[in-house]
Structures are given as C-alpha cells and as structure tokens.
Write an enzyme that holds these catalytic residues in place. Structure first.
Site, PDB file in Angstrom:
ATOM      1  N   GLY A 221       0.752  -1.195   0.136  1.00 24.50           N
ATOM      2  CA  GLY A 221       0.103   0.041   0.006  1.00 24.50           C
ATOM      3  C   GLY A 221       0.795   1.182   0.028  1.00 24.50           C
ATOM      4  O   GLY A 221       0.252   2.225   0.542  1.00 24.50           O
ATOM      5  N   LYS A 222       2.004   1.339  -0.435  1.00 24.68           N
ATOM      6  CA  LYS A 222       2.815   2.263  -0.350  1.00 24.68           C
ATOM      7  C   LYS A 222       2.435   3.560  -1.250  1.00 24.68           C
ATOM      8  O   LYS A 222       2.626   4.648  -1.061  1.00 24.68           O
ATOM      9  CB  LYS A 222       4.453   1.959  -0.685  1.00 24.68           C
ATOM     10  CG  LYS A 222       4.732   1.352  -2.006  1.00 24.68           C
ATOM     11  CD  LYS A 222       6.244   1.308  -2.095  1.00 24.68           C
ATOM     12  CE  LYS A 222       6.514   0.494  -3.592  1.00 24.68           C
ATOM     13  NZ  LYS A 222       5.848  -0.733  -3.637  1.00 24.68           N
ATOM     14  N   ALA A 224      -0.671   3.980  -2.037  1.00 22.52           N
ATOM     15  CA  ALA A 224      -1.908   4.510  -1.642  1.00 22.52           C
ATOM     16  C   ALA A 224      -1.429   5.631  -0.500  1.00 22.52           C
ATOM     17  O   ALA A 224      -2.228   6.681  -0.083  1.00 22.52           O
ATOM     18  CB  ALA A 224      -2.761   3.388  -0.947  1.00 22.52           C
ATOM     19  N   GLU A 246       4.419   4.245 -12.509  1.00 21.79           N
ATOM     20  CA  GLU A 246       3.390   2.936 -12.389  1.00 21.79           C
ATOM     21  C   GLU A 246       2.095   3.219 -12.882  1.00 21.79           C
ATOM     22  O   GLU A 246       1.898   2.539 -13.832  1.00 21.79           O
ATOM     23  CB  GLU A 246       3.794   2.386 -11.179  1.00 21.79           C
ATOM     24  CG  GLU A 246       3.302   0.964 -11.389  1.00 21.79           C
ATOM     25  CD  GLU A 246       3.622   0.232  -9.829  1.00 21.79           C
ATOM     26  OE1 GLU A 246       3.888  -0.741  -9.997  1.00 21.79           O
ATOM     27  OE2 GLU A 246       3.571   0.771  -8.728  1.00 21.79           O
ATOM     28  N   ARG A 255      -8.251   6.498  -7.235  1.00 19.50           N
ATOM     29  CA  ARG A 255      -7.974   6.253  -5.619  1.00 19.50           C
ATOM     30  C   ARG A 255      -8.396   7.188  -4.803  1.00 19.50           C
ATOM     31  O   ARG A 255      -8.839   6.944  -3.733  1.00 19.50           O
ATOM     32  CB  ARG A 255      -6.643   5.687  -5.468  1.00 19.50           C
ATOM     33  CG  ARG A 255      -6.250   4.187  -6.294  1.00 19.50           C
ATOM     34  CD  ARG A 255      -5.106   3.809  -5.657  1.00 19.50           C
ATOM     35  NE  ARG A 255      -4.747   2.530  -6.111  1.00 19.50           N
ATOM     36  CZ  ARG A 255      -3.541   1.703  -5.394  1.00 19.50           C
ATOM     37  NH1 ARG A 255      -2.754   2.572  -4.991  1.00 19.50           N
ATOM     38  NH2 ARG A 255      -3.381   0.659  -5.902  1.00 19.50           N
ATOM     39  N   ARG A 382      16.138  -2.110  -2.021  1.00 21.15           N
ATOM     40  CA  ARG A 382      16.616  -2.819  -3.153  1.00 21.15           C
ATOM     41  C   ARG A 382      17.527  -1.909  -3.952  1.00 21.15           C
ATOM     42  O   ARG A 382      17.217  -0.678  -4.039  1.00 21.15           O
ATOM     43  CB  ARG A 382      15.228  -3.026  -4.071  1.00 21.15           C
ATOM     44  CG  ARG A 382      15.453  -4.016  -5.204  1.00 21.15           C
ATOM     45  CD  ARG A 382      13.858  -4.248  -6.014  1.00 21.15           C
ATOM     46  NE  ARG A 382      14.160  -4.669  -7.030  1.00 21.15           N
ATOM     47  CZ  ARG A 382      13.245  -4.930  -8.216  1.00 21.15           C
ATOM     48  NH1 ARG A 382      11.918  -4.439  -7.765  1.00 21.15           N
ATOM     49  NH2 ARG A 382      13.543  -5.442  -9.131  1.00 21.15           N
ATOM     50  N   GLU A 383      18.674  -2.546  -4.452  1.00 23.94           N
ATOM     51  CA  GLU A 383      19.486  -1.850  -5.232  1.00 23.94           C
ATOM     52  C   GLU A 383      20.037  -0.590  -4.478  1.00 23.94           C
ATOM     53  O   GLU A 383      19.985   0.274  -5.038  1.00 23.94           O
ATOM     54  CB  GLU A 383      18.981  -1.581  -6.829  1.00 23.94           C
ATOM     55  CG  GLU A 383      18.496  -2.634  -7.436  1.00 23.94           C
ATOM     56  CD  GLU A 383      17.726  -2.080  -8.665  1.00 23.94           C
ATOM     57  OE1 GLU A 383      17.832  -2.734  -9.780  1.00 23.94           O
ATOM     58  OE2 GLU A 383      16.862  -1.146  -8.556  1.00 23.94           O
ATOM     59  N   GLY A 385      22.799   0.756  -2.938  1.00 24.00           N
ATOM     60  CA  GLY A 385      23.947   1.731  -3.377  1.00 24.00           C
ATOM     61  C   GLY A 385      23.907   2.899  -2.305  1.00 24.00           C
ATOM     62  O   GLY A 385      24.276   2.495  -1.050  1.00 24.00           O
TER      63      GLY A 385
END
Length: 449
Positions: A221-222, A224, A246, A255, A382-383, A385
C-alpha cells in the site's frame, strides 16, 4: 546547420561590461568605505569583468572584514603587497578612480549595472556551451535539453557556495528559527503536515530540502499511503507535484476519489454506483478539484526532467515520486546499482535546489520474505547503493496481515521510521482501509473518525 552559421554563433562575440560602472563602484568605496555594507549583499568579486578590478574589490572586502581602515594610502599598500600594482601605477589608477566617480551615494546603482553585465556575460557563455553541445549531435537530445535548462537555471539562481560561517552567526540563525516555530504563527514556519500527527511528531513534518524515502514490498500500500499524504498536504493548501511512473494519473485520481467520497474503489472501476454514491462522487470530485495537486505519469522520467517541470510550477510544497526503481538516469550505465545511486544523489540535490521535500517511493528486496516476522529493515532497500546514505528520512510500510491474517492484526499497518536525521526512529500504528485505499491514524479509528 551550415559551418559558417555555426562559426558565427560560436565566434568571439565581445562580452558586455561597463568600465565606467566598475570604476565608479571602486571609487565610491574609496570615498566612502561604509557603502561596502550594502554592496556586499549584491556584489561579488567575480562580477567584475576586468581582472584588476576583481583584485581591487577582493582586497577591499578583505580589509573591511578585518575592520581595517580603507583609504587611498592603506589600499595602495595592500595592493602593492598583493602584487596587483606597483607604486607609480597604483597611485595613478586609484586617484583616477576617486576623481571619476560621480557620487558615492549612487554606489548601489553602479553595482546593479556591474551585476547586470555579469549576468549577460554568463548567459552568452552558457549559450555557447549549449550551441556547442547541440552542434556536436553526439549526446542524447533529452540530455542536451536538460543540460541547457539547468545551466540557464543556475544563472538565475547564481549558484555559489555560501562559504564558511562562524558558529556565532549560526547560533543567531538557530535562535531566530526557534522563535518563529514557537510563536503564535508557528504553523507558517513548521514543515507541512503529513496528515498523520504521530508521524509528524517523529519527523517534524515535511521539511524543505529533505529527501524522504518510503519503502515497502509490493502490495503493502505504499502508493496509497503516498497518495494519502499528498492529498492531506493539498487539502491544507500545499501545492503538490505527483510523478507516477507505474500508474496513470486517472488511476491515482480514482483512488483519491474513493477515499474522498467514501466509495469502494472496485465500484469506481466497474461503474456500478448507486444514486447516493453518484452524489457523493460529485461532491468529492468538487472538493478534490480545488486542491493544488498536479499529476505527471510520464514513464521512465529522469531527475532533470522532474526538476524542470517542478520549476515551472513555482512555490511547490511537496514532490512525490512513485517509484525510484522505475526512474531512468538518462545515461547508459550498465550497472543498475550505480544508476540508482546516481538517481538518489540527484534527487537529494534536487530537493536542496528546489528547497522542497521530496517523497520518493522504493521497492524492498525479497530479504523480508525469508525472515521470521518479515519486518523490513534498512538492509532490505533494493539496489541500495547510496539510497540509505542520501535519504534524510527512511520509512517502511508494513502490514502483518499480508503474511498471516488473524483478528488481532486485521487491517492494522505500521509505518516504521527506520532512519531519521532530525530525530528519533520508531513505529507509527496505522489502520488500512483496503476498500477505499486509505490509511488513517489509529487514534482516528479509535475515536470513530
């Protein structure tokens, strides 16, 4: 473009400057050193075209800062020590400066002329760079356009380091800020509210120049939650730019209408609305349409493109980007970790340049899936760095009932503040309303709001 036209455009066009204005500024300081207190706010040594004038002004500023007397004799001595003038040449030129200035009282007017000529020279030099890059035709066209816009913007901002500040100056600024945020009009100086009071207590609201990262696994739900924050800020009158890589703008607005009108999101997708729901939808749409909220659903957008579009809006209060891993650096970088690291560094610089909070969403790695409890942590970025390093605040969104449902955790969610440069870290309990794609504070749920 013909070679002759290119050569003409790139030719040695004389750079504009005003000899009289530069001389008059320096002469005014010699006649009345007190005018430097005003000149220092608008005039830098680099604004002078002639090197000898830059040197004279630099020495004047240094003497002024050291509370040294500035007059014909002391300045001549300092210039000789710097090797700018010899005895004879220095005497003659300083005397000519004092004799030619019309009036020391007009020093600021002369300074404005010097400043204007500096900006014109800068514009010509940058234009040459832009023409050169365009003529070469070797770079990505979008990169050239972004570079051109950024270079022009840098001239307007006159971007230079602010230099070193004594701790006493910083203390005075700190006291001034504390007075503002503790006064009766403190709301004007505090960060924009997220709409979640407990989260505001942790992070101090959404503050200018902060890069805020909101990370979660898919379906938590990020998006949202980011929409909820954007909507809360816009309802309070804050101008928001929402970049969705996205979902389309229409999906995002759907929404928001679901939450605003209290209509199940599935009904807005199927169109199966009752008569009273059409009424609520119209009311919700009317309320939402008055919010200063702007959407951009360009896929694969770059940071320079985002920055350029934000600058055109003016007086932004919040930028939201959904989400980091779908962004492009605009360059050919084989290593994706390096590319994401470059993007996050650019986002932090953008936040500072625009002086606006930037809320960026990010995916988490599958590391959470293999752990008992599945609670996210910084190493799951994620990724990663430099993501963790560049972000001022890192928040995670976590719903236990996504993994294991029971009566105790049903529709409960947690916003985990995992990194906070400005304060403490901790958990903020939330309630998740999946039918209306809305997160609310637990205190509101308990209060029946």
């Amino acid at each position: 473009m013909a070679a002759e036209e290119t050569n003409e455009l790139l030719g040695n066009v004389p750079l504009p400057y005003s000899l009289e204005a530069e001389q008059s500024v320096l002469g005014a300081v010699l006649l009345d050193p007190g005018v430097l207190t005003q000149l220092l706010d608008v005039l830098k040594a680099s604004y002078f075209y002639l090197a000898q004038h830059r040197a004279v002004y630099t020495v004047m500023v240094r003497m002024f800062s050291a509370s040294q007397t500035i007059d014909f004799v002391t300045l001549l001595d300092a210039l000789k020590a710097e090797g700018v003038y010899d005895e004879a040449g220095g005497k003659a030129y300083l005397l000519s400066l004092m004799q030619m200035v019309p009036s020391a009282a007009n020093a600021m007017a002369y300074a404005r002329i010097v400043e204007d000529k500096y900006y014109l020279r800068s514009l010509i030099q940058v234009s040459r760079e832009i023409i050169g890059a365009a003529v070469q035709e070797t770079d990505d066209v979008r990169a050239v356009v972004d570079m051109a816009e950024q270079r022009i913007y840098d001239i307007r901002q006159d971007k230079q380091g602010t230099g070193l500040h004594h701790v006493k100056e910083v203390i005075l600024e700190t006291y001034d800020r504390l007075k503002k945020i503790s006064g009766s009009d403190k709301k004007d100086f505090l960060g924009m509210s997220t709409g979640f009071s407990e989260l505001d207590r942790y992070i101090g609201g959404l503050n200018p120049s902060d890069l805020i990262l909101l990370a979660a696994r898919p379906a938590m739900g990020k998006s949202a939650f980011a929409l909820n924050i954007a909507q809360n800020v816009a309802r309070a009158g804050g101008k928001v730019a929402f970049f969705s890589l996205e979902m389309s703008a229409e999906q995002n607005v759907s929404r928001m209408l679901s939450a605003q009108a209290r209509i199940e999101n599935t009904k807005l997708r199927t169109g199966e609305l009752a008569a009273d729901e059409w009424v609520r939808l119209a009311e919700g749409a009317d309320t939402l349409s008055k919010c200063p909220l702007y959407f951009d659903d360009t896929s694969g957008i770059t940071v320079p493109e985002i920055k350029a579009r934000c600058r055109r809006l003016h007086e932004l209060d919040l930028v939201v980007i959904d989400y980091l891993q779908l962004m492009s650096s605009g360059r050919r970088i084989e290593n994706r970790v390096q590319e994401v690291s470059e993007i996050t560094r650019s986002l932090k610089i953008m936040a500072r340049d625009l002086d606006v909070p930037v809320l960026t969403l990010s995916q988490l790695s599958r590391g959470t899936e293999s752990r008992t409890g599945h609670r996210p942590q910084l190493s799951d970025l994620r990724e990663s760095g430099s993501i963790e390093q560049d972000a001022d605040i890192v928040m995670f969104l976590y719903r236990e009932d996504y993994y294991e449902q029971n009566e105790e955790n049903h529709n409960q969610a947690t916003c985990i503040v995992g990194k906070n440069r400005h304060g403490a870290v901790g958990d903020i309990p939330l309630h998740w309303d999946g039918m209306h794609t809305e997160f609310t504070a637990m205190e509101r749920v308990h209060a029946g709001a």
